[in-house]
Scaffold this motif. Structure first.
Motif, short mmCIF file in Angstrom:
data_model
loop_
_atom_site.label_atom_id
_atom_site.label_comp_id
_atom_site.label_asym_id
_atom_site.label_seq_id
_atom_site.Cartn_x
_atom_site.Cartn_y
_atom_site.Cartn_z
N UNK A 43 82.63 58.72 93.48
CA UNK A 43 81.71 57.72 92.94
C UNK A 43 81.14 58.16 91.60
N UNK A 44 80.79 59.44 91.50
CA UNK A 44 80.27 59.95 90.22
C UNK A 44 81.32 59.84 89.12
N UNK A 45 82.55 60.24 89.42
CA UNK A 45 83.62 60.17 88.42
C UNK A 45 83.86 58.73 87.99
N UNK A 46 83.88 57.82 88.98
CA UNK A 46 84.10 56.42 88.64
C UNK A 46 82.97 55.90 87.75
N UNK A 47 81.73 56.24 88.09
CA UNK A 47 80.59 55.81 87.28
C UNK A 47 80.68 56.37 85.87
N UNK A 48 81.06 57.66 85.77
CA UNK A 48 81.22 58.30 84.46
C UNK A 48 82.31 57.59 83.64
N UNK A 49 83.44 57.31 84.30
CA UNK A 49 84.52 56.62 83.59
C UNK A 49 84.10 55.22 83.15
N UNK A 50 83.37 54.52 84.01
CA UNK A 50 82.88 53.18 83.64
C UNK A 50 81.94 53.27 82.43
N UNK A 51 81.06 54.26 82.45
CA UNK A 51 80.14 54.44 81.32
C UNK A 51 80.91 54.75 80.04
N UNK A 52 81.90 55.63 80.14
CA UNK A 52 82.71 55.97 78.96
C UNK A 52 83.47 54.75 78.46
N UNK A 53 84.03 53.97 79.37
CA UNK A 53 84.75 52.76 78.97
C UNK A 53 83.81 51.76 78.31
N UNK A 54 82.64 51.60 78.86
CA UNK A 54 81.65 50.68 78.29
C UNK A 54 81.28 51.12 76.87
N UNK A 55 81.02 52.42 76.68
CA UNK A 55 80.69 52.93 75.34
C UNK A 55 81.83 52.72 74.36
N UNK A 56 83.05 53.00 74.84
CA UNK A 56 84.21 52.82 73.97
C UNK A 56 84.37 51.36 73.58
N UNK A 57 84.22 50.45 74.54
CA UNK A 57 84.32 49.03 74.23
C UNK A 57 83.22 48.59 73.27
N UNK A 58 82.01 49.05 73.50
CA UNK A 58 80.91 48.69 72.61
C UNK A 58 81.14 49.22 71.20
N UNK A 59 81.69 50.45 71.11
CA UNK A 59 82.02 51.01 69.80
C UNK A 59 83.06 50.14 69.11
#
Length: 105
Positions: free
Chosen positions: A80-96
């Motif tokens: 769950x932590x890894x998935x949350x981390x990946x989702x956060x990274x994906x969100x940041x990348x998309x926002x960038x």
């Protein structure tokens, strides 16, 4: 007189045999009774020992399974932590990427 003595002698011998028979019978009863008691006690002790061994194996298996369950639960939490981390990274990348596209436009 001689006949009375002989009769008394025979009566005493018969009485002695009867007493010996009773004593031997009582001894045999006690001896077999004690043996039965000993066998029953040994059987109970073996049964208790077997039960203790089964309980010990069961408790060991339970501990092993509890440890495996804890490890599996920890893996789920880590996932769950890894998935949350990946989702956060994906969100940041998309926002960038969206920010960069907006700045270029």
């Amino acid at each position: 007189r001689a006949g009375d003595r002989k009769l008394e002698y025979v009566a005493n011998k018969m009485n002695d045999k009867k007493v010996i028979g009773r004593v031997f019978g009582a001894w045999r009863y006690v001896a077999t009774g004690v043996s039965k008691d000993k066998l029953l006690q040994q059987g109970r002790e073996m049964q208790q020992q077997t039960a203790n061994e089964i309980v010990a194996r069961y408790e060991d298996k339970m501990k092993s399974l509890e440890e495996k369950l804890k490890l599996a639960q920890q893996e789920v939490v880590d996932g769950h932590r890894r998935r949350q981390h990946l989702e956060d990274e994906l969100r940041r990348t998309l926002l960038k990427g969206i920010t960069t596209m907006n700045m270029e436009a």
